[in-house]
Write an enzyme that holds these catalytic residues in place. Structure first.
Site, PDB file in Angstrom:
ATOM      1  CD  GLU A  50      61.673 -76.123 -51.175  1.00 25.50           C
ATOM      2  OE1 GLU A  50      61.480 -77.255 -50.688  1.00 25.50           O
ATOM      3  OE2 GLU A  50      61.492 -75.851 -52.388  1.00 25.50           O
ATOM      4  CG  PHE A  97      53.083 -79.326 -39.300  1.00 28.08           C
ATOM      5  CD1 PHE A  97      52.296 -78.315 -38.775  1.00 28.08           C
ATOM      6  CD2 PHE A  97      54.388 -79.443 -38.845  1.00 28.08           C
ATOM      7  CE1 PHE A  97      52.791 -77.441 -37.818  1.00 28.08           C
ATOM      8  CE2 PHE A  97      54.903 -78.582 -37.900  1.00 28.08           C
ATOM      9  CZ  PHE A  97      54.093 -77.576 -37.385  1.00 28.08           C
ATOM     10  NE  ARG A 156      49.969 -78.223 -51.698  1.00 31.20           N
ATOM     11  CZ  ARG A 156      51.163 -77.995 -52.221  1.00 31.20           C
ATOM     12  NH1 ARG A 156      51.269 -77.362 -53.366  1.00 31.20           N
ATOM     13  NH2 ARG A 156      52.264 -78.383 -51.592  1.00 31.20           N
ATOM     14  CG  ASP A 164      58.897 -87.581 -57.470  1.00 30.37           C
ATOM     15  OD1 ASP A 164      58.236 -88.645 -57.461  1.00 30.37           O
ATOM     16  OD2 ASP A 164      58.502 -86.544 -58.029  1.00 30.37           O
TER      17      ASP A 164
END
Length: 341
Positions: free
Chosen positions: A288, A107, A336, A311
């Site tokens: 999640e 996405f 965001r 990460d």
């Protein structure tokens, strides 16, 4: 004399507490994450040299005992895939013989497309299932901005227009419905397997056919050494994602499996999300949290180690011998947004 001893004890206690507080203040969070790496994982419950009972599955060739430093299988007999456990050429050969094919969903909505999509696709072309037919499904609200990427043979890209929601949380949760719809309308007709990815990451090493299975989950890089009491499951009994306990903490940045399993997984999560919405509840970590609940009730047949989504901010870990997928730099402040621009 007793007073002097008492005062000395108080001074020493104060000095010790001050040292501990200074240590925590100075070393948190980077060094604490480093120290977490020394917390041992559980071990594979199989007897030494015993193979998993997987019948004629390709996974029967896995060497569970090549990695004594990590957990290589689960209590229910699923392998946990780490570097050194498998022969990549054997896996690729078997999957080519079986004519395996894969769809990758990602996405890229709003600013995420410009920030991450091109790097994600270019790196996937170099490292993701390179010996197998792959169809990329890019879900976006701005199809005209999808970059033109040169694809290898037997690789194709399809763009699916989706609605842009006003909150990133809704975008994240509604992808479950979009994936299920795409599987039903298109993917099931040409791909045996489906892998679903977040866009804000890049492939940096082999992400190959050893990762394929009927139901595939990923150990979250920040939690695989932590005790279960620190897992951030949804603890709200009003939510369908509510969990008192679980097996692992899974990362929704990567999940996959056969098209049938992924269709059931995403449909089930979507239904739970909609029930929560009707009850004016939102799970702690959105899709999640629902994915973790699903994978607790429906155990995955294969678990990927954090090599498959790492990460670099975690720092050095001795058990991470190779990194296959790496988190991109997060730009949440600019990406965001709470309102449509």
């Amino acid at each position: 004399m007793s007073r002097l001893i008492y005062k000395a004890k108080c001074v020493l206690t104060f000095a010790f507490c001050a040292f501990v507080l200074l240590f925590i203040a100075y070393f948190t969070p980077t060094s604490v994450r480093y120290l977490e790496g020394f917390i041992p994982m559980s071990r594979c419950p199989q007897a030494p040299a015993e193979k998993l009972k997987l019948g004629n599955s390709i996974d029967a060739s896995l060497d569970l005992w090549s990695r004594g430093d990590v957990q290589t299988c689960t209590d229910w007999g699923a392998p946990v895939i780490w570097d050194g456990m498998f022969d990549p050429d054997h896996y690729d050969q078997e999957h080519r013989m079986n004519h395996s094919s894969v769809s990758l969903t990602v996405f890229a909505v709003g600013r995420y497309l410009d920030a991450y999509l091109k790097a994600f696709l270019l790196s996937a072309e170099r490292h993701f299932m390179v010996v197998l037919p792959v169809t990329y499904y890019v879900f976006t609200d701005v199809p005209e901005r999808v970059p033109d990427i040169h694809l290898g043979s037997r690789r194709s890209l399809k763009v699916v227009r989706v609605q842009r929601h006003s909150r990133w949380q809704d975008i994240s949760m509604m992808r479950m419905r979009a994936i299920a719809d795409a599987i039903e309308s298109q993917i099931r007709h040409h791909s045996q397997y489906v892998f679903c990815f977040d866009v804000d990451q890049v492939f940096v090493g082999r992400f190959g056919s050893e990762a394929l299975g009927d139901s595939v989950a990923l150990l979250h890089a920040y939690y695989y050494h932590r005790p279960q009491s620190l897992y951030t499951y949804d603890r709200n009994p009003r939510s369908r994602a509510y969990m008192e306990t679980g097996d692992f903490y899974y990362h929704a940045a990567v999940f996959g499996g056969s098209w049938r399993t992924v269709k059931n997984m995403t449909e089930t999560c979507y239904q739970a999300i909609m029930e929560d919405k009707e009850n004016q509840v939102e799970a702690l970590w959105h899709d999640e949290s629902h994915l973790n609940k699903y994978l607790w009730l429906h155990k995955p047949s294969k678990v990927l180690s954090p090599e498959y989504c790492w990460d670099k901010n975690i720092g050095y870990r001795g058990d991470i011998h190779v990194v296959r997928l790496l988190w991109s730099e997060k730009k949440y402040d600019s990406l965001r947004v709470t309102e449509l621009l």
